[in-house]
Design a protein around this motif. Structure first.
Motif, short mmCIF file in Angstrom:
data_model
loop_
_atom_site.label_atom_id
_atom_site.label_comp_id
_atom_site.label_asym_id
_atom_site.label_seq_id
_atom_site.Cartn_x
_atom_site.Cartn_y
_atom_site.Cartn_z
N PRO A 93 40.21 35.44 35.66
CA PRO A 93 40.56 34.57 34.52
C PRO A 93 41.99 34.06 34.66
O PRO A 93 42.85 34.73 35.25
CB PRO A 93 40.42 35.51 33.31
CG PRO A 93 40.64 36.88 33.86
CD PRO A 93 40.10 36.85 35.27
N LEU A 94 42.24 32.86 34.15
CA LEU A 94 43.60 32.32 34.22
C LEU A 94 44.59 33.24 33.51
O LEU A 94 45.76 33.31 33.88
CB LEU A 94 43.65 30.93 33.61
CG LEU A 94 43.01 29.80 34.43
CD1 LEU A 94 43.18 28.47 33.72
CD2 LEU A 94 43.62 29.73 35.83
N ALA A 95 44.12 33.95 32.47
CA ALA A 95 45.00 34.89 31.78
C ALA A 95 45.49 35.98 32.73
O ALA A 95 46.55 36.57 32.53
CB ALA A 95 44.28 35.50 30.59
N GLY A 96 44.71 36.26 33.78
CA GLY A 96 45.11 37.28 34.74
C GLY A 96 46.28 36.86 35.59
O GLY A 96 46.90 37.69 36.27
N LEU A 142 49.49 32.80 32.69
CA LEU A 142 49.81 31.39 32.50
C LEU A 142 49.85 30.98 31.02
O LEU A 142 49.75 29.81 30.69
CB LEU A 142 48.78 30.52 33.22
CG LEU A 142 48.78 30.64 34.74
CD1 LEU A 142 47.69 29.76 35.33
CD2 LEU A 142 50.12 30.24 35.30
N GLY A 143 49.98 31.92 30.13
CA GLY A 143 50.08 31.58 28.72
C GLY A 143 48.75 31.35 28.05
O GLY A 143 48.68 30.72 27.00
N PHE A 144 47.65 31.84 28.64
CA PHE A 144 46.33 31.70 28.04
C PHE A 144 45.95 32.99 27.31
O PHE A 144 44.87 33.52 27.49
CB PHE A 144 45.29 31.37 29.11
CG PHE A 144 45.45 30.00 29.70
CD1 PHE A 144 44.77 28.92 29.18
CD2 PHE A 144 46.31 29.79 30.77
CE1 PHE A 144 44.92 27.65 29.71
CE2 PHE A 144 46.47 28.53 31.31
CZ PHE A 144 45.78 27.46 30.78
N GLY A 145 46.84 33.50 26.53
CA GLY A 145 46.58 34.74 25.84
C GLY A 145 47.22 35.91 26.58
O GLY A 145 47.90 35.74 27.59
N PRO A 146 47.02 37.14 26.08
CA PRO A 146 47.60 38.33 26.73
C PRO A 146 47.13 38.45 28.18
O PRO A 146 45.97 38.17 28.49
CB PRO A 146 47.07 39.49 25.88
CG PRO A 146 46.69 38.87 24.57
CD PRO A 146 46.24 37.48 24.89
N ARG A 147 48.04 38.85 29.05
CA ARG A 147 47.69 38.98 30.46
C ARG A 147 46.71 40.13 30.64
O ARG A 147 47.00 41.28 30.29
CB ARG A 147 48.93 39.22 31.30
CG ARG A 147 48.63 39.28 32.79
CD ARG A 147 49.86 39.08 33.62
NE ARG A 147 49.55 39.06 35.04
CZ ARG A 147 50.43 38.75 35.99
NH1 ARG A 147 51.67 38.42 35.65
NH2 ARG A 147 50.07 38.75 37.26
N GLN A 148 45.55 39.80 31.17
CA GLN A 148 44.54 40.83 31.36
C GLN A 148 43.63 40.42 32.51
O GLN A 148 43.42 39.25 32.79
CB GLN A 148 43.70 41.01 30.09
CG GLN A 148 43.02 39.73 29.61
CD GLN A 148 42.27 39.92 28.32
OE1 GLN A 148 42.19 41.03 27.81
NE2 GLN A 148 41.71 38.85 27.79
N GLY A 149 43.09 41.43 33.16
CA GLY A 149 42.16 41.17 34.26
C GLY A 149 42.88 40.72 35.51
O GLY A 149 44.09 40.55 35.56
N GLY A 150 42.13 40.53 36.56
CA GLY A 150 42.62 40.08 37.85
C GLY A 150 41.42 39.73 38.70
O GLY A 150 40.30 39.55 38.20
#
Length: 415
Positions: free
Chosen positions: A241-244, A247-255
């Motif tokens: 996910p881009l959040a991983g 990039l400011g798409f919500g809390p950083r999570q996943g990879g």
């Protein structure tokens, strides 16, 4: 001889505005007496190209169609933009791109004369609705620049500079809300106006091997990795996910994580050198490759197969299979070869093929197929098979193999 490409709808002085004489002669036309709301309601029912062409009819229509807020309401025009092997503009040939309109099956010319005069060559590499991203070669030669532009509004903006290695080896992907990714073998450079408009952010990829044909669907990255050995390829699908990437798409999570299901079986074993493309509607992922005639390591391919992954149900199905007579045009009569083989593959003759497109259409170009490209269109109901056809009259063809990107031309966004 194929007809010359017609110019694509544009904005400003090059859009064929009506002269004062023609405007005055049509002032009394009934349509010019309509209230602005009624006139806009009529124009909004037209395709983008037809609506913009109306600016040449009369001054009232031109004034109505010069409003940025109104133009942004017009639906975008989906085009295939070709990347010529050597796209070098010159004085006799102003900067432009050849574009194919699948809805009318016509070739268009997209002018780019608004680019900086010191640009010696350009190459489109990615797009988002109404916005086109290009690598620019300056004069005198120096590091390439990435630019974002709206070809219809004749506006552009240069992005923060990157090193030359990224322009040679990076894959450029445009994401939501102005996000841009440049993915190389070991890292990804991210540009996000949500965080910083003056610099790129670098993130390690953390993938087992070099990513192959990464694609972005909604806010998730997908890529293939060869996790096999030097003697045999073994492809796996990975997602992130881009959040991983922070990039400011919500809390950083996943990879990055493998995407796999036991029920898929040998789906990654039946294709030679597969590549990914986004499917239609942001709900499907396409995987295209040469269909192996057997599971032997050096097995030849019998045709090109398009597999489709439904991202909601997470199951694969066969979306299309290139007809044998079309496949033979890429491989040569009497030969059974892999049309997706890379430049290092051992082949007889030159049957290198490029696969590009997305959003329900896939195109194939090759050196053996001169002056035309093959096109596959997904069936409207998402069934198996789809429609295969030839797109004739590819303009400007000389030598080399074209590549291309899908571009939704419109006024919905500005650089």
């Amino acid at each position: 001889m194929p007809p010359s490409p017609s110019p694509c709808p544009s904005s400003g002085e090059d859009s064929g505005e009506a002269s004062d004489d023609s405007s005055s002669s049509s002032v009394g036309a009934p349509i010019n007496n309509l209230p602005p709301d009624a006139l806009h309601n009529i124009l909004l029912r037209l395709p983008l190209r037809d609506a913009v062409s109306c600016r040449a009819v009369s001054r009232p229509l031109r004034d109505s169609l010069n409003s940025p807020s109104f133009l942004s309401l017009l639906p975008t025009l989906r085009l295939l933009l070709l990347r010529h092997p050597r796209p070098t503009p010159n004085a006799s040939s102003p900067p432009s791109l050849h574009a194919f309109d699948p809805s009318t099956r016509r070739w268009l010319l997209l002018p780019l004369q608004f680019l900086p005069s010191q640009v010696t060559s350009f190459s489109p590499v990615s797009s988002s609705p109404s916005l086109l991203y290009l690598w620019l070669d300056p004069n005198p030669p120096s590091t390439k620049s990435l630019a974002v532009c709206n070809p219809l509004s004749h506006s552009y903006r240069l992005l923060p500079p990157l090193g030359s290695a990224w322009s040679r080896h990076g894959t450029v992907l445009a994401g939501p809300r102005g996000t841009l990714l440049v993915i190389s073998e070991l890292a990804v450079m991210c540009f996000s106006p949500l965080q910083n408009e003056s610099q790129w952010m670098k993130h390690a990829l953390s993938l087992p091997t070099k990513p192959r044909s990464p694609v972005l669907i909604k806010e998730t990255l997908f890529t293939l990795c060869d996790v096999g050995s030097a003697w045999r390829s073994q492809w796996k699908l990975f997602s992130c996910p881009l959040a991983g990437l922070g990039l400011g798409f919500g809390p950083r999570q996943g990879g990055w994580a493998p995407v796999e299901r036991h029920m898929w079986g040998d789906v990654f074993e039946i294709l030679k050198r597969p590549r990914l493309l986004p499917g239609s509607g942001g709900r499907r992922l396409l995987m295209i490759g040469g269909l192996r005639s057997s599971f032997a390591m050096d097995a030849p391919c019998s045709t090109v197969l398009i597999l489709r992954l439904d991202l909601e149900r997470m199951d694969w199905d066969e979306a299309g299979r290139m007809p044998p007579e079309m496949y033979r045009c890429f491989t040569g009569i009497g030969e059974v070869r892999d049309p997706l083989a890379g430049p290092g593959a051992v082949t007889v003759g030159n049957n290198k093929v490029k696969v590009f497109g997305g959003e329900g259409r896939v195109w194939f170009s090759g050196k053996r197929v001169r002056g035309k490209i093959a096109m596959w269109e997904e069936s409207e109901d998402g069934g198996t098979g789809g429609e295969w056809s030839w797109v004739e009259g590819v303009p400007g063809y000389n030598e080399g193999v074209y590549r291309g990107i899908v571009f939704d031309a419109g006024f919905t966004a500005m650089p």
